[in-house]
Write a protein that holds these residues in place. Structure first.
Motif, PDB file in Angstrom:
ATOM      1  N   LEU A 190       0.827  -1.207   0.000  1.00 53.58           N
ATOM      2  CA  LEU A 190       0.000   0.000   0.000  1.00 53.58           C
ATOM      3  C   LEU A 190       0.859   1.253   0.000  1.00 53.58           C
ATOM      4  N   SER A 191       1.992   1.233   0.712  1.00 56.38           N
ATOM      5  CA  SER A 191       2.886   2.397   0.742  1.00 56.38           C
ATOM      6  C   SER A 191       3.449   2.674  -0.642  1.00 56.38           C
ATOM      7  N   ALA A 192       3.887   1.631  -1.332  1.00 61.22           N
ATOM      8  CA  ALA A 192       4.428   1.795  -2.684  1.00 61.22           C
ATOM      9  C   ALA A 192       3.357   2.348  -3.619  1.00 61.22           C
ATOM     10  N   HIS A 193       2.123   1.875  -3.490  1.00 58.99           N
ATOM     11  CA  HIS A 193       1.038   2.366  -4.342  1.00 58.99           C
ATOM     12  C   HIS A 193       0.758   3.843  -4.081  1.00 58.99           C
ATOM     13  N   LEU A 194       0.632   4.233  -2.816  1.00 62.07           N
ATOM     14  CA  LEU A 194       0.350   5.635  -2.503  1.00 62.07           C
ATOM     15  C   LEU A 194       1.482   6.549  -2.966  1.00 62.07           C
ATOM     16  N   GLU A 195       2.716   6.125  -2.775  1.00 60.57           N
ATOM     17  CA  GLU A 195       3.851   6.939  -3.214  1.00 60.57           C
ATOM     18  C   GLU A 195       3.881   7.052  -4.736  1.00 60.57           C
ATOM     19  N   HIS A 230       5.078   9.265  11.320  1.00 58.80           N
ATOM     20  CA  HIS A 230       4.515   7.917  11.386  1.00 58.80           C
ATOM     21  C   HIS A 230       4.379   7.336   9.985  1.00 58.80           C
ATOM     22  N   PRO A 231       4.776   6.070   9.786  1.00 60.81           N
ATOM     23  CA  PRO A 231       4.751   5.484   8.442  1.00 60.81           C
ATOM     24  C   PRO A 231       3.370   5.127   7.909  1.00 60.81           C
ATOM     25  N   SER A 232       2.314   5.286   8.692  1.00 64.47           N
ATOM     26  CA  SER A 232       0.965   4.959   8.239  1.00 64.47           C
ATOM     27  C   SER A 232       0.158   6.194   7.853  1.00 64.47           C
ATOM     28  N   VAL A 233       0.790   7.368   7.882  1.00 57.99           N
ATOM     29  CA  VAL A 233       0.125   8.610   7.526  1.00 57.99           C
ATOM     30  C   VAL A 233       0.771   9.142   6.252  1.00 57.99           C
ATOM     31  N   PHE A 234      -0.066   9.533   5.278  1.00 59.44           N
ATOM     32  CA  PHE A 234       0.421   9.993   3.983  1.00 59.44           C
ATOM     33  C   PHE A 234      -0.238  11.321   3.637  1.00 59.44           C
ATOM     34  N   TYR A 235       0.482  12.132   2.842  1.00 55.80           N
ATOM     35  CA  TYR A 235      -0.047  13.426   2.410  1.00 55.80           C
ATOM     36  C   TYR A 235       0.245  13.617   0.931  1.00 55.80           C
ATOM     37  N   HIS A 236      -0.746  14.092   0.194  1.00 58.66           N
ATOM     38  CA  HIS A 236      -0.573  14.394  -1.229  1.00 58.66           C
ATOM     39  C   HIS A 236      -0.530  15.919  -1.353  1.00 58.66           C
ATOM     40  N   PRO A 237       0.673  16.504  -1.543  1.00 58.40           N
ATOM     41  CA  PRO A 237       0.785  17.964  -1.535  1.00 58.40           C
ATOM     42  C   PRO A 237       0.038  18.662  -2.672  1.00 58.40           C
ATOM     43  N   GLU A 238      -0.006  18.095  -3.869  1.00 57.12           N
ATOM     44  CA  GLU A 238      -0.682  18.743  -4.987  1.00 57.12           C
ATOM     45  C   GLU A 238      -2.206  18.709  -4.836  1.00 57.12           C
ATOM     46  N   ASP A 261      -3.777  18.174  -1.768  1.00 58.28           N
ATOM     47  CA  ASP A 261      -4.129  18.502  -0.389  1.00 58.28           C
ATOM     48  C   ASP A 261      -5.000  17.404   0.232  1.00 58.28           C
ATOM     49  N   LEU A 262      -4.525  16.156   0.110  1.00 61.79           N
ATOM     50  CA  LEU A 262      -5.192  14.995   0.692  1.00 61.79           C
ATOM     51  C   LEU A 262      -4.344  14.428   1.821  1.00 61.79           C
ATOM     52  N   MET A 263      -4.974  14.102   2.911  1.00 65.01           N
ATOM     53  CA  MET A 263      -4.298  13.420   4.008  1.00 65.01           C
ATOM     54  C   MET A 263      -4.945  12.052   4.169  1.00 65.01           C
ATOM     55  N   THR A 264      -4.128  11.032   4.295  1.00 59.55           N
ATOM     56  CA  THR A 264      -4.626   9.665   4.393  1.00 59.55           C
ATOM     57  C   THR A 264      -3.932   8.925   5.521  1.00 59.55           C
ATOM     58  N   LEU A 265      -4.705   8.217   6.281  1.00 60.38           N
ATOM     59  CA  LEU A 265      -4.218   7.358   7.354  1.00 60.38           C
ATOM     60  C   LEU A 265      -4.606   5.940   6.973  1.00 60.38           C
ATOM     61  N   VAL A 266      -3.674   5.006   7.086  1.00 60.54           N
ATOM     62  CA  VAL A 266      -3.976   3.616   6.759  1.00 60.54           C
ATOM     63  C   VAL A 266      -3.758   2.763   8.005  1.00 60.54           C
ATOM     64  N   HIS A 267      -4.797   2.020   8.367  1.00 59.07           N
ATOM     65  CA  HIS A 267      -4.715   1.083   9.484  1.00 59.07           C
ATOM     66  C   HIS A 267      -5.151  -0.277   8.967  1.00 59.07           C
ATOM     67  N   GLY A 268      -4.187  -1.152   8.772  1.00 57.28           N
ATOM     68  CA  GLY A 268      -4.498  -2.470   8.222  1.00 57.28           C
ATOM     69  C   GLY A 268      -5.015  -2.331   6.806  1.00 57.28           C
ATOM     70  N   ASP A 269      -6.268  -2.724   6.572  1.00 55.43           N
ATOM     71  CA  ASP A 269      -6.860  -2.639   5.237  1.00 55.43           C
ATOM     72  C   ASP A 269      -7.865  -1.504   5.123  1.00 55.43           C
TER      73      ASP A 269
END
Length: 191
Positions: free
Chosen positions: A129-134, A144-152, A154-162
């Protein structure tokens, strides 16, 4: 197997009713039964802290700036059979269930994808999932490695399991939903 000295992992069926008595939603899943034979720090898969969820919700409550004062929303995505998207990174042999009509008794199978119940399945899914989001433009959080941000976008995503919990503008959440659908079988709920 004799050359590697590995024993096959046992398997069993787990049956669950995700509905209720009036509206049953029964599911049956084949799981491995690999046992913990000692501490292994390489099998780590992050679990996000409660503060990460609070941060995503707080971000959704924040209005846009300038002329773009659209209200943000929250989207929750569930990836069905998530572990099966992650490639197995080691040789794992499993006992084939007796219910499989194409396999004769006593045969073993070698996993190409992760299986629920194997020790490294959660880590494999987190790497997938990390590779896909990146790949689609997200940056992994420093804290934290389960939190992602898309700067262009302006999306914030948290992933917990599935489960993904995301905040952003409606159009950008729809874009993320489409990108997740391209890669996985998902269920979506928007708030």
């Amino acid at each position: 197997i004799q050359e590697t000295g590995q024993l096959p992992i046992g398997t069993r069926w787990v049956d669950v009713n995700k509905g209720d008595a009036a509206n049953p939603n029964c599911r049956s899943r084949l799981v491995g039964r690999e046992f913990n034979i000692g501490k292994d720090d390489t099998l780590y898969a992050a679990t996000p802290p409660l503060e990460a969820l609070r941060m995503v919700i707080s971000e959704a409550a924040t209005w846009g700036e300038g002329e773009n004062r659209e209200r943000k929303s929250i989207m929750i995505n569930y990836v069905r059979r998530a572990y099966f998207y992650a490639k197995a990174t080691r040789d794992i042999y499993i006992e084939i269930p007796a219910e499989d009509p194409e396999v004769s008794p006593g045969k073993l199978g070698k996993l190409r994808l992760c299986l629920y119940g194997t020790r490294d399945a959660a880590k494999g899914w987190q790497e997938e999932l990390s590779a896909h989001l990146e790949k689609i433009g997200f940056k992994r959080g420093i804290g934290h490695p389960s939190v992602f941000y898309h700067p262009e976008r302006d999306l914030m995503t948290l992933v917990h399991g599935d489960d993904y919990v995301s905040s952003g503008m409606q159009a950008n959440l729809s874009w993320l939903e489409l990108e997740l659908q391209k890669a996985y079988e998902i269920q979506t709920q928007k708030i």
